[in-house]
Scaffold this active site. Structure first.
Site, short mmCIF file in Angstrom:
data_model
loop_
_atom_site.label_atom_id
_atom_site.label_comp_id
_atom_site.label_asym_id
_atom_site.label_seq_id
_atom_site.Cartn_x
_atom_site.Cartn_y
_atom_site.Cartn_z
N PRO A 2 0.70 -1.27 0.01
CA PRO A 2 0.08 0.04 -0.16
C PRO A 2 0.80 1.39 -0.15
O PRO A 2 1.83 1.34 0.75
CB PRO A 2 -0.98 -0.01 1.24
CG PRO A 2 -0.73 -1.39 1.80
CD PRO A 2 0.67 -1.93 1.25
N GLU A 3 0.33 2.41 -0.89
CA GLU A 3 1.31 3.44 -0.86
C GLU A 3 0.29 4.63 -0.19
O GLU A 3 -0.85 4.25 0.06
CB GLU A 3 1.99 3.88 -2.40
CG GLU A 3 2.88 2.64 -2.94
CD GLU A 3 2.97 3.14 -4.01
OE1 GLU A 3 3.44 4.06 -4.54
OE2 GLU A 3 3.57 1.89 -4.91
N HIS A 109 -4.79 -15.62 9.43
CA HIS A 109 -3.97 -14.69 9.20
C HIS A 109 -4.36 -13.19 9.86
O HIS A 109 -3.89 -12.18 9.85
CB HIS A 109 -3.78 -14.36 7.71
CG HIS A 109 -3.14 -15.07 6.83
ND1 HIS A 109 -1.78 -15.61 7.19
CD2 HIS A 109 -3.53 -15.87 5.95
CE1 HIS A 109 -1.50 -16.53 6.28
NE2 HIS A 109 -2.56 -16.66 5.40
N ARG A 128 1.63 -11.37 5.59
CA ARG A 128 3.12 -11.38 5.51
C ARG A 128 3.68 -11.07 6.79
O ARG A 128 4.75 -11.20 7.06
CB ARG A 128 3.70 -10.24 4.59
CG ARG A 128 3.35 -10.80 2.96
CD ARG A 128 4.35 -11.90 2.56
NE ARG A 128 5.56 -11.50 2.48
CZ ARG A 128 6.05 -10.94 1.36
NH1 ARG A 128 5.54 -10.73 0.44
NH2 ARG A 128 7.38 -10.78 1.71
#
Ligand SMILES: [Zn+2]
Length: 292
Positions: A2-3, A109, A128
């Site tokens: 994500p930016e 997750h 992750r």
């Protein structure tokens, strides 16, 4: 990853969904998700009983202002999504009574779960496991706890991100302009996608030595960065990568990408095949016809 536009999209979703959210219970399923305080149990204790007043953003950091029910400041809850962190909103189950519901299997997750009194859940998922959360007690400087904030350059939409600022910062720099744009201490929030897209929009080759860019080209680049980011925020972030908003859907920017992930395909503007190569360890896309 994500930016800025994706994080801003998440912020808007959180702001909409958790306005006046009174945190009844917090559960940490993976201790590594909590960067501060060191004991995740203290993180839970700090947030429980607080009301989320509003969500802010600095660079790619999300910052929730917390208040006690009596209106006293209760500190800041910081979140960095890193590669794959995402919030998911789960409405209160039908006919839920008072008290947080005991929800079924949250999935492997899920890292942190936050419940409102009525049973609605704000779930934090991270495949992750690089995402981080912080609690900053009231009275403490936020960047003394979330130390990454201290290194951030100006926001792209701030007046401080000006052409003279860029000129001063890049004067004499030998590094490629693409690397400079990825440097969060130059400007906050830009990653690989928007660096490539902004350089295309400004007509500048990613490999260009930063210090060689004159004020006119830097002004074009500054304008392109702001415009590309604004367009993408309006589209709800990108449609590619693992990005998801609070409802589990991704954005619409991907259909509009000029160069990103389009290596080998014809340029949408001039028709020449687009190039793709690694630069500063990141895959980089550009048009040899439109960028000089
Ligand atoms: Zn082109």
């Amino acid at each position: 990853m994500p930016e800025l536009p994706e994080v801003e999209t998440v912020r808007l979703g959180l702001q909409r969904q958790t306005q006046d959210f009174l945190i009844a219970r917090v559960e940490v399923l993976r201790n590594r998700a909590i960067a501060a305080p060191p004991d995740p149990a203290l993180f839970c204790l700090a947030l429980e009983g607080c009301r989320i007043e509003q969500w802010g953003r600095r660079g790619k950091y999300l910052l929730a202002v917390l208040r006690h029910p009596d209106g006293q400041p209760a500190g800041i809850w910081g979140v960095h999504l890193r590669m794959t962190g995402q919030f998911l909103w789960i409405a209160a189950p039908e006919g839920a009574g008072s008290g947080p519901a005991v929800a079924p299997d949250p999935g492997q997750h899920t890292r942190v779960r936050i419940w409102e009194q009525n049973g609605a859940e704000l779930r934090f998922i991270d495949t992750r496991s690089f995402a981080q959360m912080w609690f900053v007690p009231p009275g403490r400087a936020v960047d003394s706890v979330i130390t990454g904030l201290a290194r951030l350059g100006p926001e792209p939409f701030d007046p401080g991100f000006s052409t003279p600022y860029l000129q001063g910062k890049l004067q004499g720099s030998r590094r490629p302009i693409k690397s400079a744009l990825l440097d969060q201490s130059l400007v906050a929030g830009i990653g690989n996608i928007y660096a490539d897209e902004s350089l295309f929009a400004a007509g500048i080759l990613p490999q260009t030595v930063s210090g060689r860019l004159g004020s006119q080209r830097l002004e074009r680049l500054r304008g392109a960065v702001v415009e590309i980011l604004q367009t993408s925020i309006g589209a709800g972030g990108t449609s590619f990568s693992d990005f998801r908003d609070l409802t589990g859907t991704n954005g619409n920017y991907g259909g509009q990408a000029w160069v990103y992930r389009r290596g080998g395909l014809p340029c949408r503007r001039c028709g020449i095949p687009l190039m793709r190569d690694r630069l500063a360890g990141r895959s980089t896309h550009w048009c040899p016809g439109c960028q000089t």
